[in-house]
Write a protein that holds these residues in place. Structure first.
Motif, PDB file in Angstrom:
ATOM      1  N   PHE A  31       4.330  14.368 -17.959  1.00  0.00           N
ATOM      2  CA  PHE A  31       4.921  13.123 -18.425  1.00  0.00           C
ATOM      3  C   PHE A  31       5.178  13.261 -19.917  1.00  0.00           C
ATOM      4  CE2 PHE A  31       2.435  10.557 -15.026  1.00  0.00           C
ATOM      5  CZ  PHE A  31       3.437  10.773 -14.095  1.00  0.00           C
ATOM      6  N   SER A  36       3.113   6.590 -19.123  1.00  0.00           N
ATOM      7  CA  SER A  36       3.581   6.795 -17.751  1.00  0.00           C
ATOM      8  C   SER A  36       2.431   6.763 -16.755  1.00  0.00           C
ATOM      9  CB  SER A  36       4.326   8.121 -17.628  1.00  0.00           C
ATOM     10  OG  SER A  36       5.473   8.091 -18.439  1.00  0.00           O
ATOM     11  N   TYR A  39       1.823   3.235 -16.113  1.00  0.00           N
ATOM     12  CA  TYR A  39       2.936   2.711 -15.327  1.00  0.00           C
ATOM     13  C   TYR A  39       2.691   2.962 -13.837  1.00  0.00           C
ATOM     14  CZ  TYR A  39       7.531   2.475 -13.156  1.00  0.00           C
ATOM     15  OH  TYR A  39       8.569   2.193 -12.312  1.00  0.00           O
ATOM     16  N   TRP A  40       2.312   4.198 -13.479  1.00  0.00           N
ATOM     17  CA  TRP A  40       2.110   4.523 -12.068  1.00  0.00           C
ATOM     18  C   TRP A  40       0.856   3.858 -11.514  1.00  0.00           C
ATOM     19  CZ3 TRP A  40       6.120   5.596  -9.552  1.00  0.00           C
ATOM     20  CH2 TRP A  40       7.164   6.286 -10.148  1.00  0.00           C
TER      21      TRP A  40
END
Length: 187
Positions: A31, A36, A39-40
């Motif tokens: 990433f 990120s 985010y996931w």
């Protein structure tokens, strides 16, 4: 890679090294930014890296003892969500409502008990509506609010319409969320 694969890969990294940092996970998954990872996690309805580590490592697992059933091949969990009164000035839930959902920890869901017959026969007093505050869709009935009351409507071509008369509501409405389901009890 789909997000479930990202989560599975993150879980494998945590099992290999329980003290791995978010920055190290981001580097392993290539990433550009450690944001990120968050985010996931959020896409998987997980509130942070520490909660995810507890889930992966088996500590304080919130899914333990959850009632679940399979519907059309998908597990659904009996989850508790807050039930609010029809008066928008009351900010705290009055009860809890149990709802079957395809995720054991759904976010953005709450229930509200309709307090008027203004929308009869579509929505009646004492109906319980399950609202998804995170979902935006013009194809669904939605709950709106003013400072004084809640309203039910549907957005069509940028205008919110009242369900019985199809008259336009004022543009000053605040969208609360999409109505996912409705429960009606006859006594």
């Amino acid at each position: 890679m789909q997000y479930s694969n990202y989560l599975a890969h993150m879980a494998a990294l945590i099992k290999q090294n329980p003290s791995i940092t978010v920055r190290q996970i981001a580097a392993e998954l290539q990433f550009a930014d450690s944001k990120s990872v968050y985010y996931w996690l959020e896409k998987g309805n997980i509130k942070g890296i520490n909660e995810f580590k507890r889930l992966v490592l088996g500590e304080e697992c919130p899914q333990r003892g959850l009632f679940s059933i399979e519907i059309e091949g998908t597990p659904h969990y009996l989850v508790s969500i807050p039930l609010f009164d029809w008066n928008p000035k009351r900010k705290k839930p009055v009860e809890e409502w149990f709802h079957l959902h395809n995720h054991p920890q759904p976010q953005g869901l709450f229930a509200i008990r309709v307090g008027t017959n203004d929308y009869s026969p579509w929505f009646m007093e004492n109906d319980v509506l399950i609202i998804d505050g995170d979902r935006n869709s013009d194809s669904l009935w939605r709950l709106y609010r003013t400072e004084q009351r809640f309203l039910i409507g549907r957005s069509i071509n940028g205008h919110v319409l009242e369900p019985n008369t199809l008259h336009h509501y004022p543009d000053s409405l605040t969208a609360v969320g999409a109505i996912l389901t409705q429960h009606r009890h006859f006594s």
